[in-house]
Design a protein around this motif. Structure first.
Motif, PDB file in Angstrom:
ATOM      1  N   GLU A 117      -0.763   9.454 -70.459  1.00 32.41           N
ATOM      2  CA  GLU A 117       0.330   8.833 -70.505  1.00 32.41           C
ATOM      3  C   GLU A 117       1.523   9.847 -69.815  1.00 32.41           C
ATOM      4  O   GLU A 117       2.276   9.499 -69.042  1.00 32.41           O
ATOM      5  CB  GLU A 117       0.814   8.087 -71.596  1.00 32.41           C
ATOM      6  CG  GLU A 117       1.798   7.189 -71.363  1.00 32.41           C
ATOM      7  CD  GLU A 117       1.385   5.949 -70.681  1.00 32.41           C
ATOM      8  OE1 GLU A 117       2.370   5.536 -69.873  1.00 32.41           O
ATOM      9  OE2 GLU A 117       0.490   5.372 -70.820  1.00 32.41           O
ATOM     10  N   PRO A 118       1.770  11.312 -70.469  1.00 30.56           N
ATOM     11  CA  PRO A 118       2.887  12.056 -69.948  1.00 30.56           C
ATOM     12  C   PRO A 118       2.533  11.908 -68.247  1.00 30.56           C
ATOM     13  O   PRO A 118       3.513  12.168 -67.617  1.00 30.56           O
ATOM     14  CB  PRO A 118       2.431  13.060 -70.615  1.00 30.56           C
ATOM     15  CG  PRO A 118       2.034  12.759 -71.887  1.00 30.56           C
ATOM     16  CD  PRO A 118       1.017  11.787 -71.657  1.00 30.56           C
ATOM     17  N   ASP A 119       1.348  12.491 -68.030  1.00 33.41           N
ATOM     18  CA  ASP A 119       1.263  12.375 -66.386  1.00 33.41           C
ATOM     19  C   ASP A 119       1.569  11.359 -65.769  1.00 33.41           C
ATOM     20  O   ASP A 119       2.007  11.168 -64.553  1.00 33.41           O
ATOM     21  CB  ASP A 119      -0.171  12.896 -66.025  1.00 33.41           C
ATOM     22  CG  ASP A 119      -0.395  14.291 -66.568  1.00 33.41           C
ATOM     23  OD1 ASP A 119       0.465  15.273 -66.243  1.00 33.41           O
ATOM     24  OD2 ASP A 119      -1.423  14.621 -67.488  1.00 33.41           O
ATOM     25  N   LEU A 120       1.208  10.156 -66.287  1.00 35.87           N
ATOM     26  CA  LEU A 120       1.301   8.718 -65.293  1.00 35.87           C
ATOM     27  C   LEU A 120       2.982   8.659 -65.462  1.00 35.87           C
ATOM     28  O   LEU A 120       3.360   8.209 -64.586  1.00 35.87           O
ATOM     29  CB  LEU A 120       0.850   7.799 -66.149  1.00 35.87           C
ATOM     30  CG  LEU A 120      -0.626   7.486 -66.267  1.00 35.87           C
ATOM     31  CD1 LEU A 120      -1.250   6.440 -67.168  1.00 35.87           C
ATOM     32  CD2 LEU A 120      -1.242   6.973 -64.885  1.00 35.87           C
ATOM     33  N   ALA A 135       4.125  13.034 -57.147  1.00 37.37           N
ATOM     34  CA  ALA A 135       3.368  12.115 -57.845  1.00 37.37           C
ATOM     35  C   ALA A 135       1.861  12.117 -57.758  1.00 37.37           C
ATOM     36  O   ALA A 135       1.125  11.790 -58.597  1.00 37.37           O
ATOM     37  CB  ALA A 135       3.761  10.771 -57.249  1.00 37.37           C
ATOM     38  N   LEU A 136       1.308  12.465 -56.611  1.00 34.58           N
ATOM     39  CA  LEU A 136      -0.165  12.517 -56.497  1.00 34.58           C
ATOM     40  C   LEU A 136      -0.664  13.628 -57.414  1.00 34.58           C
ATOM     41  O   LEU A 136      -1.688  13.372 -58.298  1.00 34.58           O
ATOM     42  CB  LEU A 136      -0.465  12.938 -55.130  1.00 34.58           C
ATOM     43  CG  LEU A 136      -2.174  12.717 -54.750  1.00 34.58           C
ATOM     44  CD1 LEU A 136      -2.599  11.471 -54.899  1.00 34.58           C
ATOM     45  CD2 LEU A 136      -2.335  13.252 -53.483  1.00 34.58           C
ATOM     46  N   VAL A 137       0.059  14.764 -57.587  1.00 33.93           N
ATOM     47  CA  VAL A 137      -0.588  15.796 -58.303  1.00 33.93           C
ATOM     48  C   VAL A 137      -0.685  15.416 -59.975  1.00 33.93           C
ATOM     49  O   VAL A 137      -1.606  15.825 -60.634  1.00 33.93           O
ATOM     50  CB  VAL A 137       0.420  16.958 -58.291  1.00 33.93           C
ATOM     51  CG1 VAL A 137       0.117  17.924 -59.498  1.00 33.93           C
ATOM     52  CG2 VAL A 137       0.047  17.674 -56.775  1.00 33.93           C
ATOM     53  N   ALA A 138       0.584  14.428 -60.248  1.00 30.11           N
ATOM     54  CA  ALA A 138       0.505  13.895 -61.787  1.00 30.11           C
ATOM     55  C   ALA A 138      -0.545  12.837 -61.827  1.00 30.11           C
ATOM     56  O   ALA A 138      -1.295  12.986 -62.823  1.00 30.11           O
ATOM     57  CB  ALA A 138       1.865  13.414 -62.009  1.00 30.11           C
ATOM     58  N   PHE A 139      -0.777  11.991 -60.684  1.00 32.23           N
ATOM     59  CA  PHE A 139      -1.981  11.168 -60.879  1.00 32.23           C
ATOM     60  C   PHE A 139      -3.178  11.584 -61.050  1.00 32.23           C
ATOM     61  O   PHE A 139      -3.914  11.114 -61.822  1.00 32.23           O
ATOM     62  CB  PHE A 139      -1.827   9.775 -60.080  1.00 32.23           C
ATOM     63  CG  PHE A 139      -0.282   9.136 -60.118  1.00 32.23           C
ATOM     64  CD1 PHE A 139       0.137   8.708 -61.330  1.00 32.23           C
ATOM     65  CD2 PHE A 139       0.388   8.855 -58.830  1.00 32.23           C
ATOM     66  CE1 PHE A 139       1.248   7.997 -61.279  1.00 32.23           C
ATOM     67  CE2 PHE A 139       1.512   8.147 -58.928  1.00 32.23           C
ATOM     68  CZ  PHE A 139       2.066   7.758 -60.234  1.00 32.23           C
ATOM     69  N   ALA A 152      -4.373   4.764 -63.573  1.00 33.14           N
ATOM     70  CA  ALA A 152      -4.073   6.056 -62.830  1.00 33.14           C
ATOM     71  C   ALA A 152      -4.670   5.937 -61.485  1.00 33.14           C
ATOM     72  O   ALA A 152      -4.122   6.456 -60.459  1.00 33.14           O
ATOM     73  CB  ALA A 152      -4.765   7.202 -63.714  1.00 33.14           C
ATOM     74  N   HIS A 153      -5.924   5.218 -61.239  1.00 32.02           N
ATOM     75  CA  HIS A 153      -6.603   5.352 -60.158  1.00 32.02           C
ATOM     76  C   HIS A 153      -5.751   4.109 -59.093  1.00 32.02           C
ATOM     77  O   HIS A 153      -5.384   4.565 -58.031  1.00 32.02           O
ATOM     78  CB  HIS A 153      -7.549   4.554 -60.198  1.00 32.02           C
ATOM     79  CG  HIS A 153      -8.791   5.521 -60.652  1.00 32.02           C
ATOM     80  ND1 HIS A 153      -9.408   6.725 -59.828  1.00 32.02           N
ATOM     81  CD2 HIS A 153      -9.413   5.772 -61.876  1.00 32.02           C
ATOM     82  CE1 HIS A 153     -10.265   7.260 -60.380  1.00 32.02           C
ATOM     83  NE2 HIS A 153     -10.246   6.886 -61.762  1.00 32.02           N
ATOM     84  N   HIS A 154      -5.077   3.185 -59.836  1.00 35.77           N
ATOM     85  CA  HIS A 154      -4.278   2.371 -58.832  1.00 35.77           C
ATOM     86  C   HIS A 154      -3.113   3.193 -58.481  1.00 35.77           C
ATOM     87  O   HIS A 154      -2.662   2.873 -57.233  1.00 35.77           O
ATOM     88  CB  HIS A 154      -3.749   1.084 -59.707  1.00 35.77           C
ATOM     89  CG  HIS A 154      -2.613   0.520 -59.168  1.00 35.77           C
ATOM     90  ND1 HIS A 154      -1.469   0.625 -59.450  1.00 35.77           N
ATOM     91  CD2 HIS A 154      -2.709  -0.701 -58.448  1.00 35.77           C
ATOM     92  CE1 HIS A 154      -0.496  -0.429 -58.818  1.00 35.77           C
ATOM     93  NE2 HIS A 154      -1.366  -0.944 -57.971  1.00 35.77           N
ATOM     94  N   HIS A 155      -2.257   3.970 -59.284  1.00 36.15           N
ATOM     95  CA  HIS A 155      -1.023   4.743 -58.921  1.00 36.15           C
ATOM     96  C   HIS A 155      -1.439   5.755 -57.701  1.00 36.15           C
ATOM     97  O   HIS A 155      -0.677   6.039 -56.896  1.00 36.15           O
ATOM     98  CB  HIS A 155      -0.472   5.291 -59.972  1.00 36.15           C
ATOM     99  CG  HIS A 155       0.297   4.283 -61.017  1.00 36.15           C
ATOM    100  ND1 HIS A 155       1.005   3.096 -60.316  1.00 36.15           N
ATOM    101  CD2 HIS A 155       0.591   4.045 -62.376  1.00 36.15           C
ATOM    102  CE1 HIS A 155       1.622   2.481 -61.400  1.00 36.15           C
ATOM    103  NE2 HIS A 155       1.050   2.949 -62.416  1.00 36.15           N
TER     104      HIS A 155
END
Length: 206
Positions: A117-120, A135-139, A152-155
């Motif tokens: 959740e924190p990375d999302l 954003a990509l690094v976080a997802f 996560a895959h959606h984002h």
């Protein structure tokens, strides 16, 4: 209970009402569920689960102020409830308080380093700033922690599309749809992306 000779102590009524409401919520009877969650909180204000569920109902309706109250009450009773912390952070994001939301995200990370959740949340904050690489690094970090997280895959797919990496974006959205066949947003976005590419027949099932 009668069949066993009355040997089992009856559950407290607030737990019975919460169980009933949880079933009603799963069946799609949100108004009935809300009414029974409220009865449970009225009977026992110090029982956290119905407060949490009321927060979820209001969050899904976009009633963020009411949801915040419910999640804050949950956390006053269970301060280390990571799910309530995550929902509260999402409410704060929607209300325009990303810094406070990210503070809660760090609290979640302290309590459970395996929680994605924190990375999302960090990815969502970066996306709002149009910093799609961050954003990509976080997802990607969220997926490393929870490979089967459809969200996560959606984002990740939406972010890749923004970066112009369209084939990877489509692959990520397809994975999100596989993991969550009931997700409206993943199917809609994948269909829209395919339409944009002129792949009408491929887009239609999504």
């Amino acid at each position: 209970n009668l069949a066993t000779g009355g040997l089992r102590a009856p559950l407290p009524i607030e737990q019975v009402l919460t169980g009933l409401a949880t079933c009603q919520l799963a069946a799609g009877d949100r108004d009935e569920a809300e009414a029974n969650f409220r009865k449970a909180t009225a009977l026992q204000p110090l029982y956290a689960p119905p407060w949490h569920n009321l927060g979820v109902i209001h969050f899904e309706r976009g009633q963020y102020d009411t949801a915040v109250h419910a999640f804050e009450t949950t956390l006053s009773l269970k301060p280390d409830d990571t799910k309530a912390l995550a929902f509260l952070a999402k409410c704060l994001f929607e209300q325009g308080w990303p810094e406070r939301a990210l503070e809660l995200a760090e609290r979640i990370r302290e309590l459970d380093p395996t929680d994605p959740e924190p990375d999302l949340l960090a990815g969502g904050a970066a996306s709002r700033k149009r910093d799609y690489r961050a954003a990509l690094v976080a997802f990607d970090a969220a997926i490393a922690l929870a490979p089967r997280s459809s969200l996560a895959h959606h984002h990740r797919g939406v972010t890749l599309w923004q970066l112009g990496e369209k084939e990877e974006a489509l692959a990520a959205l397809r994975r999100a749809c596989e993991l969550s066949p009931e997700s409206f947003q993943s199917h809609y976005n994948l269909g829209s992306m395919l339409l944009e590419q002129g792949s009408y027949a491929t887009a239609r099932p999504y």
